[in-house]
Scaffold this active site. Structure first.
Site, PDB file in Angstrom:
ATOM      1  N   ASP A 126       0.988  -1.346   0.096  1.00  0.00           N
ATOM      2  CA  ASP A 126      -0.163   0.085  -0.719  1.00  0.00           C
ATOM      3  C   ASP A 126       0.688   1.127   0.112  1.00  0.00           C
ATOM      4  OD1 ASP A 126      -2.139  -1.062   0.031  1.00  0.00           O
ATOM      5  OD2 ASP A 126      -2.769  -0.949   2.027  1.00  0.00           O
ATOM      6  N   HIS A 173      29.910   7.444  -7.494  1.00  0.00           N
ATOM      7  CA  HIS A 173      28.048   7.698  -7.055  1.00  0.00           C
ATOM      8  C   HIS A 173      27.466   6.191  -5.742  1.00  0.00           C
ATOM      9  CE1 HIS A 173      26.984   9.243 -10.875  1.00  0.00           C
ATOM     10  NE2 HIS A 173      27.470   9.391  -9.948  1.00  0.00           N
ATOM     11  N   ASP A 205      28.237  13.650  -1.271  1.00  0.00           N
ATOM     12  CA  ASP A 205      28.049  14.550  -2.127  1.00  0.00           C
ATOM     13  C   ASP A 205      25.915  14.113  -1.919  1.00  0.00           C
ATOM     14  OD1 ASP A 205      26.775  15.692  -4.599  1.00  0.00           O
ATOM     15  OD2 ASP A 205      27.861  13.860  -6.270  1.00  0.00           O
ATOM     16  N   ASP A 262      23.617  20.660  -6.025  1.00  0.00           N
ATOM     17  CA  ASP A 262      24.321  19.394  -6.048  1.00  0.00           C
ATOM     18  C   ASP A 262      25.542  20.058  -5.632  1.00  0.00           C
ATOM     19  OD1 ASP A 262      26.044  17.348  -7.242  1.00  0.00           O
ATOM     20  OD2 ASP A 262      25.387  17.427  -9.561  1.00  0.00           O
ATOM     21  N   HIS A 312      35.996  11.324 -14.822  1.00  0.00           N
ATOM     22  CA  HIS A 312      34.585  11.978 -15.367  1.00  0.00           C
ATOM     23  C   HIS A 312      34.555  13.276 -15.461  1.00  0.00           C
ATOM     24  CE1 HIS A 312      34.614  14.179 -11.628  1.00  0.00           C
ATOM     25  NE2 HIS A 312      34.882  13.187 -10.736  1.00  0.00           N
ATOM     26  N   HIS A 341      28.051  19.239 -15.405  1.00  0.00           N
ATOM     27  CA  HIS A 341      26.976  19.232 -16.305  1.00  0.00           C
ATOM     28  C   HIS A 341      25.593  20.282 -15.758  1.00  0.00           C
ATOM     29  CE1 HIS A 341      25.332  17.944 -12.137  1.00  0.00           C
ATOM     30  NE2 HIS A 341      25.788  17.096 -11.419  1.00  0.00           N
ATOM     31  N   HIS A 392      20.627  16.514 -13.096  1.00  0.00           N
ATOM     32  CA  HIS A 392      21.478  16.448 -14.716  1.00  0.00           C
ATOM     33  C   HIS A 392      20.417  17.329 -15.489  1.00  0.00           C
ATOM     34  CE1 HIS A 392      24.359  12.955 -13.092  1.00  0.00           C
ATOM     35  NE2 HIS A 392      24.646  14.487 -12.835  1.00  0.00           N
ATOM     36  N   GLU A 396      32.654  20.584 -10.962  1.00  0.00           N
ATOM     37  CA  GLU A 396      33.031  19.075  -9.745  1.00  0.00           C
ATOM     38  C   GLU A 396      34.476  18.194 -10.262  1.00  0.00           C
ATOM     39  OE1 GLU A 396      30.318  15.776  -9.717  1.00  0.00           O
ATOM     40  OE2 GLU A 396      29.114  17.289 -11.071  1.00  0.00           O
ATOM     41  N   TYR A 454      40.271  10.099  -7.161  1.00  0.00           N
ATOM     42  CA  TYR A 454      40.414   8.543  -6.885  1.00  0.00           C
ATOM     43  C   TYR A 454      41.095   7.505  -6.656  1.00  0.00           C
ATOM     44  CZ  TYR A 454      36.015  11.496  -7.653  1.00  0.00           C
ATOM     45  OH  TYR A 454      35.048  12.641  -8.218  1.00  0.00           O
ATOM     46  N   ARG A 503      36.648  14.691  -4.439  1.00  0.00           N
ATOM     47  CA  ARG A 503      35.506  15.732  -5.206  1.00  0.00           C
ATOM     48  C   ARG A 503      35.455  17.121  -4.464  1.00  0.00           C
ATOM     49  NH1 ARG A 503      32.485  11.591  -6.775  1.00  0.00           N
ATOM     50  NH2 ARG A 503      30.897  12.440  -5.692  1.00  0.00           N
ATOM     51  N   GLU A 510      32.648  20.179  -5.615  1.00  0.00           N
ATOM     52  CA  GLU A 510      32.053  20.393  -6.662  1.00  0.00           C
ATOM     53  C   GLU A 510      30.998  21.767  -6.250  1.00  0.00           C
ATOM     54  OE1 GLU A 510      28.614  17.820  -7.153  1.00  0.00           O
ATOM     55  OE2 GLU A 510      28.280  18.612  -8.714  1.00  0.00           O
TER      56      GLU A 510
HETATM   57  N1  GLY Z   1      24.969  13.864  -7.920  1.00  0.00           N
HETATM   58  C1  GLY Z   1      25.553  13.371  -9.006  1.00  0.00           C
HETATM   59  C2  GLY Z   1      26.408  14.675  -9.292  1.00  0.00           C
HETATM   60  O1  GLY Z   1      27.660  15.674  -8.709  1.00  0.00           O
HETATM   61  O2  GLY Z   1      26.500  14.433 -10.739  1.00  0.00           O
HETATM   62 MN    MN Z   2      26.825  16.992 -10.311  1.00  0.00          MN
HETATM   63 MN    MN Z   3      27.652  15.497  -6.955  1.00  0.00          MN
END
Ligand code: GLY
Ligand code: MN
Ligand code: MN
Length: 450
Positions: free
Chosen positions: A46, A250, A267, A278, A359, A363, A370, A393, A397, A417, A419
Site C-alpha cells: 500500500d 556514485h 555529495d 548539487d 568523469h 553538467h 543533471h 566538480e 580517486y 571531489r 563540487e
Molecule cells: N550528484 C551527482 C553528480 O554530481 O553528478
Molecule cells: Mn554533479
Molecule cells: Mn554531485
C-alpha cells in the site's frame, strides 16, 4: 543553525505564461501540445514512492500533483492552455490530502481552462481529431499514449472519409530544453536558495563528523537539515563515502562507519521548489588532513578554481573541463603519480589522467540535477551564455581496491571531489554554493566541532 536569508519570491503566474508563450511561438497553429505527468508508483503493497511531477510540467505551470496533463491548442490565433487534474473527492482527500481540483486550478494556476482527469479521454480525443501534429513525449504516461495511439488508428480508418486527425507526432523536449537551459532571475533565486540550504547541510555534516560515526548518521544530518531549512528533501540520493567508499563515484549505500585517518566524501544536494543543488565536499574524518591528503585535496581545489574561472560567457561548455584536466595532470606529474608528459597524460586513449579522474567536470543544473540542454548542438560545442547554471566538480580517486590499475600507496583510498554550482553571468562566474567551506584551513576549523 545559521540563517540562510529570506525565502525567495515564488515564480509568478506571469512568468509561467511568458515561458508558455516562448514555447508556443515555436509551434504551428495546427499543433496540439501535451505535457504529461508520470504515474504514481508503488514501492510495496500500500506504500507509494514520494511523487514528483515531471520537470517540464513544473517548468510550464508549476503543477505538482499526479494524474495531470497540460494541453495547449490554438484557437483563432490564440493559444489556450488546459490543465487536467485530479477531481475534488472528499473521501480521497480525507485519506490522501487536500486537492485543488479543477476549481482551484483555474483560480490559482497559469492556465485558461481546467478539467478533471476523468474527462481526459473524451476531451483529449476530441482535440486530437482537430490537430495535425501532436507534440508529446511518449513513454511517460501510458494513459495519454493510448489515447494518442487511438487517435492515429482512428485517423487511418477514417482518413478517406473525413481527412481529420493527426498526421505526425513529435517530441517537444528539444524546444523546452533550450528554454530551460537559460535560467530567469526568479529561477536563479530558487537555485541560490537551494544551494544555501545544501551548504548548511554540509557544514552540519562537517561539524558532526568524528571517527566511528556512521555514514548513515551523517546522511540523517544532511537530510534533516534539508527539511529543517524548508526544502522538499534530496535532489538525488546522498553519496556519503568514507575511506575506499570515497573512491566510488556514485556510492550511496552509506552503510559503513567513518574511521580515523580516512577521507570522507559527501555529495548531497536538495530540491527547493523543484530546483536542485548539487554540492560535494571531502574532508578528513578526524578533522586534520595528512600531508598526502593535503597534496591531493589542494590539487583538486586548484583544478576547481581554474575550472570555475573558465565559466565565462563566450567560452565553450567544456572549457572548465579542459582547465581542470590540465591542472590535475600537471599536478599528478609533479607528484610522481603520472610518468607521462602533459600532452600524453591528457590523451583520451592512453593518457594516465583518466585512471584517477574518469568523469566530466560538470553538467547543467536546474529542475533536474543533471539538467536538460544539449551539450553539442549540431555537433558544435555549446557556448556559455548568461543565465546558464552548471556544476564544477573535478575529483581524484585512488581506490586501492581497483584491480585495473596500481594505486600509488601514498594516496591509497583517498577520494576527493569538490563540487560547486556556478551561474554564468556577464560579470563572470557566480558560485551559488559559495557558503559551503572548502579551503583546507576552513575545513579543519569546522570538522568535529559539534
Ligand atoms: N550528484 C551527482 C553528480 O554530481 O553528478
Ligand atoms: Mn554533479
Ligand atoms: Mn554531485
Amino acid at each position: 543553525m545559521s540563517a540562510i536569508g529570506d525565502e525567495p519570491v515564488r515564480i509568478t503566474n506571469e512568468e509561467y505564461k511568458v515561458r508558455q508563450q516562448r514555447l508556443f511561438s515555436q509551434m504551428r497553429p495546427d499543433d496540439l501540445l501535451l505535457i504529461t505527468s508520470p504515474k504514481t508508483s508503488v514501492r510495496s503493497n500500500d506504500v507509494h514512492y514520494v511523487y514528483r511531477n515531471s520537470s517540464d510540467m513544473l517548468y510550464l505551470c508549476g503543477w505538482e500533483d499526479p494524474d495531470s496533463l497540460f494541453m495547449a491548442h490554438n484557437e483563432e490565433g490564440n493559444w489556450v492552455v488546459s490543465l487536467f487534474v485530479q477531481p475534488k473527492d472528499v473521501l480521497k482527500e480525507i485519506w490522501e490530502g487536500r486537492r485543488p481540483g479543477a476549481e482551484g486550478a483555474i483560480e490559482h494556476w497559469p492556465i485558461d481552462m481546467a478539467h478533471t482527469y476523468e474527462e481526459l479521454s473524451d476531451l483529449l480525443s476530441n482535440r486530437l481529431e482537430k490537430c495535425s501534429r501532436v507534440l508529446v513525449k511518449t513513454g511517460c504516461n501510458l494513459d495519454v499514449d493510448s489515447i494518442v495511439n487511438d487517435a492515429f488508428t482512428a485517423k487511418s480508418r477514417s482518413r478517406q472519409k473525413f481527412g481529420t486527425g493527426p498526421n505526425s507526432i513529435e517530441d517537444p523536449s528539444p524546444r523546452i530544453n533550450e528554454l530551460r537551459l537559460r535560467k530567469s532571475a526568479a529561477e536563479i533565486q530558487q537555485m541560490r536558495h537551494s544551494a544555501m540550504i545544501a551548504s548548511q547541510a554540509h557544514i552540519h555534516a562537517m561539524r558532526n563528523t568524528k571517527p566511528g560515526i556512521g555514514e548513515w548518521q551523517l546522511e540523517g544530518v544532511i537530510e534533516g537539515v534539508f527539511k529543517w531549512l524548508g526544502s522538499s528533501g534530496i535532489a538525488y540520493p546522498c553519496i556519503i563515502g568514507s575511506g575506499e567508499n570515497a573512491t566510488i563515484l556514485h556510492y550511496n549505500v552509506n552503510s559503513d562507519t567513518c574511521d580515523d585517518g580516512e577521507i570522507l566524501l559527501i555529495d548531497a544536494g536538495c530540491e527547493y521548489r523543484g530546483y536542485a543543488s548539487d554540492i560535494t565536499r571531502s574532508w578528513p574524518v578526524n578533522g586534520k588532513f595528512t600531508d598526502a591528503q593535503k597534496e591531493i585535496y589542494q590539487l583538486v581545489l586548484d583544478a576547481q578554481t581554474a575550472a570555475i574561472n573558465a565559466c565565462v560567457v563566450g567560452n565553450e561548455y567544456d572549457a572548465p573541463h579542459e582547465a581542470a584536466r590540465k591542472v590535475l595532470a600537471e599536478g599528478l606529474i609533479e607528484l610522481g603519480v603520472i610518468n607521462q608528459n602533459l600532452d600524453e597524460a591528457l590523451c583520451a586513449e592512453n593518457g594516465q589522467l583518466k585512471s584517477w579522474y574518469m568523469h566530466n567536470t560538470g553538467h547543467w543544473l536546474g529542475l533536474d540535477v543533471h539538467d536538460v540542454g544539449i551539450y553539442r548542438p549540431d555537433g558544435k560545442a555549446r557556448i556559455l551564455e548568461e543565465g546558464m547554471v552548471l556544476t564544477v566538480e573535478p575529483g581524484l580517486y585512488f581506490g586501492s581496491w581497483r584491480p585495473d590499475v596500481e594505486c600509488p600507496e601514498r594516496y591509497s583510498n583517498i577520494g576527493i571531489r569538490i563540487e560547486d554550482d556556478v551561474l554564468v553571468t556577464a560579470n563572470g562566474p557566480d558560485v551559488l554554493s559559495k557558503d559551503c567551506p572548502k579551503t583546507i584551513d576552513e575545513i579543519q576549523s569546522i570538522v568535529g566541532t559539534a
